[in-house]
Motif scaffolding. Structure first.
Motif, short mmCIF file in Angstrom:
data_model
loop_
_atom_site.label_atom_id
_atom_site.label_comp_id
_atom_site.label_asym_id
_atom_site.label_seq_id
_atom_site.Cartn_x
_atom_site.Cartn_y
_atom_site.Cartn_z
N GLN A 4 -68.72 58.50 -11.90
CA GLN A 4 -67.78 58.73 -10.81
C GLN A 4 -68.50 58.73 -9.46
N GLU A 5 -69.68 59.31 -9.42
CA GLU A 5 -70.46 59.34 -8.18
C GLU A 5 -70.83 57.94 -7.71
N SER A 6 -71.07 57.05 -8.65
CA SER A 6 -71.47 55.68 -8.30
C SER A 6 -70.27 54.77 -8.02
N GLY A 7 -69.05 55.30 -8.20
CA GLY A 7 -67.85 54.50 -7.96
C GLY A 7 -67.40 53.69 -9.15
N LEU A 8 -68.07 53.83 -10.29
CA LEU A 8 -67.69 53.09 -11.49
C LEU A 8 -66.31 53.55 -11.99
N ILE A 9 -66.04 54.86 -11.91
CA ILE A 9 -64.74 55.41 -12.28
C ILE A 9 -64.11 55.98 -11.02
#
Length: 196
Positions: A4-9
């Motif tokens: 989530q932090e990396s923007g994947l989710i």
């Protein structure tokens, strides 16, 4: 969670739950068919995952021996996945359509929507008796359900990169190997995002 932090989710994430079989030896099914030998069901390891449909990230996994009904793996897999992500919608095939599974998602895990087609169970009844199965009969989102195939795509990608056979000889070692494969799958996805 790093995904989530990396923007994947992102926001309002959608999950698909599904299972796949992994060979417990490197001998192919084709070999068994040509040689006339039988392949033991005990050698068939089943991996059930909750997959983020947009990224193919596996947010939980359970391992069992197959072939067997997929339904009992729904609750443990979804509960694990809900520790990490607050899901907006869950997609699954008819093996997961029981009322307790629907109730778990809606009432216990706070999932807004489920899209799971009804298994008619050969009873011939036009309308289910229970609340959430009746809702599914009344307003099934066929277009949204099409995204369930993302789980199949994720399994295909997983097997292309990591193979479809396990090396472990005991059930315990095959189970550990499955969890390591899931971790490796996720690390590769994260690495691809972080290296852009």
């Amino acid at each position: 969670m790093r995904a989530q932090e990396s923007g994947l989710i992102g926001d309002k994430p959608e999950a698909a739950i599904d299972a796949t079989g992994l060979e417990s030896q490197h001998t192919s099914r084709y070999y068994f068919a040509r040689s006339g030998k039988k392949q033991s069901a005990r050698l068939w390891t089943k991996l059930t995952v909750v997959c983020h449909t947009a990224s193919h990230f596996f947010t939980s996994a359970t391992v069992s021996t197959g072939p067997s009904n997929d339904g009992p793996q729904f609750a443990p897999a979804l509960k694990k996945a809900a520790w990490l992500v607050r899901w907006d919608r869950v997609l699954g095939d008819a093996a997961f359509d029981s009322e307790p599974n629907q109730r778990l998602c809606r009432e216990e895990l706070g999932i807004r929507s489920t899209v799971i087609p009804l298994n008619k169970r050969a009873q011939g009844r036009k309308w289910p008796k229970t609340k959430y199965r009746r809702q599914m009969k009344r307003r099934f989102h066929r277009r949204k359900y099409g995204q369930r195939w993302q789980a199949e795509s994720a399994f295909s990608r997983h097997k292309r990169l990591l193979g479809s056979a396990l090396r472990g000889r005991s059930e315990a070692s095959r189970e550990r190997e499955c969890y390591l494969r899931v971790l490796t799958h996720n690390v590769m996805l994260l690495a691809a995002v972080l290296c852009r």
